[in-house]
Motif scaffolding. Structure first.
Motif, PDB file in Angstrom:
ATOM      1  N   UNK A  54      44.231  37.553  41.542  1.00  0.00           N
ATOM      2  CA  UNK A  54      44.767  37.261  40.210  1.00  0.00           C
ATOM      3  C   UNK A  54      43.649  36.954  39.215  1.00  0.00           C
ATOM      4  N   UNK A  55      42.670  36.173  39.627  1.00  0.00           N
ATOM      5  CA  UNK A  55      41.553  35.884  38.730  1.00  0.00           C
ATOM      6  C   UNK A  55      40.803  37.163  38.364  1.00  0.00           C
ATOM      7  N   UNK A  56      40.620  38.030  39.338  1.00  0.00           N
ATOM      8  CA  UNK A  56      39.973  39.326  39.084  1.00  0.00           C
ATOM      9  C   UNK A  56      40.787  40.164  38.117  1.00  0.00           C
ATOM     10  N   UNK A  57      42.090  40.247  38.367  1.00  0.00           N
ATOM     11  CA  UNK A  57      42.957  41.042  37.505  1.00  0.00           C
ATOM     12  C   UNK A  57      42.985  40.492  36.081  1.00  0.00           C
ATOM     13  N   UNK A  58      42.940  39.180  35.948  1.00  0.00           N
ATOM     14  CA  UNK A  58      42.940  38.587  34.604  1.00  0.00           C
ATOM     15  C   UNK A  58      41.722  39.041  33.810  1.00  0.00           C
ATOM     16  N   UNK A  59      40.567  39.065  34.462  1.00  0.00           N
ATOM     17  CA  UNK A  59      39.364  39.548  33.774  1.00  0.00           C
ATOM     18  C   UNK A  59      39.520  41.005  33.352  1.00  0.00           C
ATOM     19  N   UNK A 117      47.889  43.406  51.143  1.00  0.00           N
ATOM     20  CA  UNK A 117      46.567  43.157  50.580  1.00  0.00           C
ATOM     21  C   UNK A 117      46.546  43.456  49.088  1.00  0.00           C
ATOM     22  N   UNK A 118      45.782  42.682  48.364  1.00  0.00           N
ATOM     23  CA  UNK A 118      45.564  42.934  46.944  1.00  0.00           C
ATOM     24  C   UNK A 118      44.057  43.031  46.712  1.00  0.00           C
ATOM     25  N   UNK A 119      43.565  44.249  46.601  1.00  0.00           N
ATOM     26  CA  UNK A 119      42.144  44.481  46.372  1.00  0.00           C
ATOM     27  C   UNK A 119      41.855  44.793  44.907  1.00  0.00           C
ATOM     28  N   UNK A 120      42.830  44.601  44.038  1.00  0.00           N
ATOM     29  CA  UNK A 120      42.739  44.882  42.600  1.00  0.00           C
ATOM     30  C   UNK A 120      42.143  46.279  42.370  1.00  0.00           C
ATOM     31  N   UNK A 121      41.169  46.403  41.465  1.00  0.00           N
ATOM     32  CA  UNK A 121      40.661  47.736  41.138  1.00  0.00           C
ATOM     33  C   UNK A 121      39.766  48.326  42.215  1.00  0.00           C
ATOM     34  N   UNK A 124      45.515  45.726  38.546  1.00  0.00           N
ATOM     35  CA  UNK A 124      44.406  46.648  38.708  1.00  0.00           C
ATOM     36  C   UNK A 124      44.634  47.646  39.817  1.00  0.00           C
ATOM     37  N   UNK A 125      45.326  47.234  40.871  1.00  0.00           N
ATOM     38  CA  UNK A 125      45.548  48.106  42.025  1.00  0.00           C
ATOM     39  C   UNK A 125      46.382  49.325  41.685  1.00  0.00           C
ATOM     40  N   UNK A 126      47.246  49.224  40.678  1.00  0.00           N
ATOM     41  CA  UNK A 126      48.077  50.366  40.299  1.00  0.00           C
ATOM     42  C   UNK A 126      47.586  51.056  39.031  1.00  0.00           C
ATOM     43  N   UNK A 127      46.977  50.300  38.119  1.00  0.00           N
ATOM     44  CA  UNK A 127      46.485  50.904  36.877  1.00  0.00           C
ATOM     45  C   UNK A 127      45.215  51.709  37.125  1.00  0.00           C
ATOM     46  N   UNK A 128      44.278  51.154  37.883  1.00  0.00           N
ATOM     47  CA  UNK A 128      42.990  51.833  38.062  1.00  0.00           C
ATOM     48  C   UNK A 128      42.408  51.577  39.445  1.00  0.00           C
ATOM     49  N   UNK A 129      43.090  52.021  40.509  1.00  0.00           N
ATOM     50  CA  UNK A 129      42.469  51.947  41.830  1.00  0.00           C
ATOM     51  C   UNK A 129      41.289  52.906  41.896  1.00  0.00           C
TER      52      UNK A 129
END
Length: 455
Positions: free
Chosen positions: A305-310, A43-47, A395-400
């Protein structure tokens, strides 16, 4: 804070047309899912990713001989929380209701509304934007591990009655995170209770992205042409339309999906992704919600990916040659240094300083500190925007949720060393800073001051 992607007003027109052209009983039986994630699904839930410590207690390096911990400080994002508002859920439910009225839901699509309603009910029960039960647990457990890593420090704090200072952004979820964290400390050692100070609000330090002194950053978000162009370029990549078409094709009849405009399919799918990524944070309040079946992994990854780009362009390293997204975090970096310097020179009697903030502060601080995966900017040209293929920023690793940076100060005589943890993993400072020995995570304070140009 994530952009809330609601379906456009054009959707109402599209659905009105669909209501005329689609007859009753046109729903297909395509796409019936199991409702449960396959064991191997990533799963990729970004931030919105729930917090997990990145190193076990047994693996930390021992301090160099003779050094003992005398102080610790952190900067932590609030824990898992409810989504900011109901807009994404409302948008998804509105489309589902229209499709249901026209008999245009697939068997899978008919199962989505109850899941969304349960998720919204869980969020509403604690208040939109507020810390969730999972978020409370994240902070409490992180505090207990801090004590377990530094038992002699906390014993000294108790023995010497050293105060523990607590600062927050003043936002409810940050205050609740601070209270959860300190409750974790006191559950580990009740003697700390009288030493933990009441949380104080410091917006300039922990909510700086919203303050008047950073009006240039706010203008960048609102009207910077390069930012607007690159986000539009990424959002408009063919993968967006393909993923959105795949999502709606599984939930709605062929005619209903075809009657939706491309923008409406994308808006619906992005709103569904926002709910998908918010669901794990509400595992306590909405334990039965599982949206995996409604958003295939490949499609979820695209919208992630779109979320992470923002996030990358709005709060991270962004464009090569521009520092607008992270210059403002220098106030927080300065405070990290000030606290260890004051302890080292004897002007502070604090045993710990605990700070609770937001992704908007953690992400730019990560750039300034040179934390892993946080520093690579993207080309200023649209030909080479941020992508998963050539940039490690996630985002998932930089700022979960509950992301944290911790500095521990150690002393031996008149010498002081600093160790940094990032999401509880021992982490090197930027390459220009030299540790006390090759492979060590301990740095002389004077070396760090020189490395970061601390006058």
């Amino acid at each position: 804070m994530k952009r809330s992607v609601a379906c456009s007003t054009a959707l109402a027109v599209t659905l009105a047309v669909a209501a005329v052209t689609l007859g009753a009983g046109s729903a297909s039986a395509q796409g019936l899912g199991t409702g449960h994630a396959a064991p191997s699904r990533q799963h990729n839930y970004t931030t919105k990713t729930p917090y997990a410590p990145q190193e076990s207690l047994s693996r930390y390096q021992s301090a160099p001989r003779g050094f003992t911990p005398v102080f610790t400080e952190n900067v932590a994002r609030h824990g898992s929380r409810a989504m900011t508002d109901s807009s994404d859920g409302d948008a998804v439910l509105a489309v589902l209701a229209s499709a249901q009225a026209q008999g245009a839901l697939t068997r899978l699509g008919a199962r989505l509304a109850p899941q969304v309603q349960s998720l919204l009910a869980g969020a509403s029960a604690i208040g939109y934007g507020n810390l969730s039960g999972r978020g409370v647990q994240e902070q409490q457990q992180t505090a207990l591990r801090m004590e377990q890593r530094l038992p002699s420090l906390f014993a000294t704090i108790v023995a010497e009655k050293e105060p523990i200072e607590v600062e927050t952004s003043g936002v409810a979820r940050a205050i609740a995170s601070a209270n959860a964290f300190t409750s974790g400390l006191t559950s580990g050692d009740p003697a700390l209770a009288g030493l933990i100070q009441a949380p104080v609000t410091n917006k300039d330090l922990l909510y700086f992205h919203k303050q008047p002194q950073n009006a240039d950053y706010q203008a960048y978000l609102a009207s910077d042409p390069e930012l607007a162009a690159v986000i539009a370029e990424i959002d408009g990549e063919p993968g967006t339309a393909r993923a959105a078409a795949d999502v709606v094709s599984r939930l709605f009849s062929k005619d209903f999906a075809a009657a939706m405009s491309a923008d409406d399919r994308t808006s619906f799918s992005r709103s569904l992704y926002e709910l998908y990524s918010a669901a794990p944070d509400l595992a306590v309040e909405a334990p039965g919600v599982d949206l995996d079946a409604f958003l295939p992994a490949a499609d979820a990854d695209w919208f992630a990916y779109l979320d992470d780009a923002e996030e990358f362009y709005q709060k991270g390293p962004a464009f090569q040659g521009r520092t607008i997204t992270y210059d403002m975090a220098n106030v927080l970096l300065d405070d990290l240094f000030t606290q260890v310097e004051d302890k080292a020179d004897g002007s502070s009697d604090k045993g710990a300083v605990l700070r609770f903030t937001h992704a908007e502060e953690i992400e730019p601080l990560a750039v300034l500190l040179g934390l892993p995966g946080s520093t690579k900017a993207a080309s200023a040209t649209l030909e080479h925007p941020y992508s998963y293929g050539d940039n490690p920023w996630r985002g998932a690793t930089v700022a979960p949720m509950a992301a944290n940076v911790q500095w521990d100060l150690y002393r031996k005589g008149s010498q002081y060393l600093v160790r940094m943890l990032y999401n509880e993993k021992e982490t090197a400072f930027k390459p220009s800073c030299k540790p006390v020995a090759r492979g060590s995570y301990f740095y002389d304070l004077n070396e760090l001051e020189s490395c970061f140009d601390r006058g």
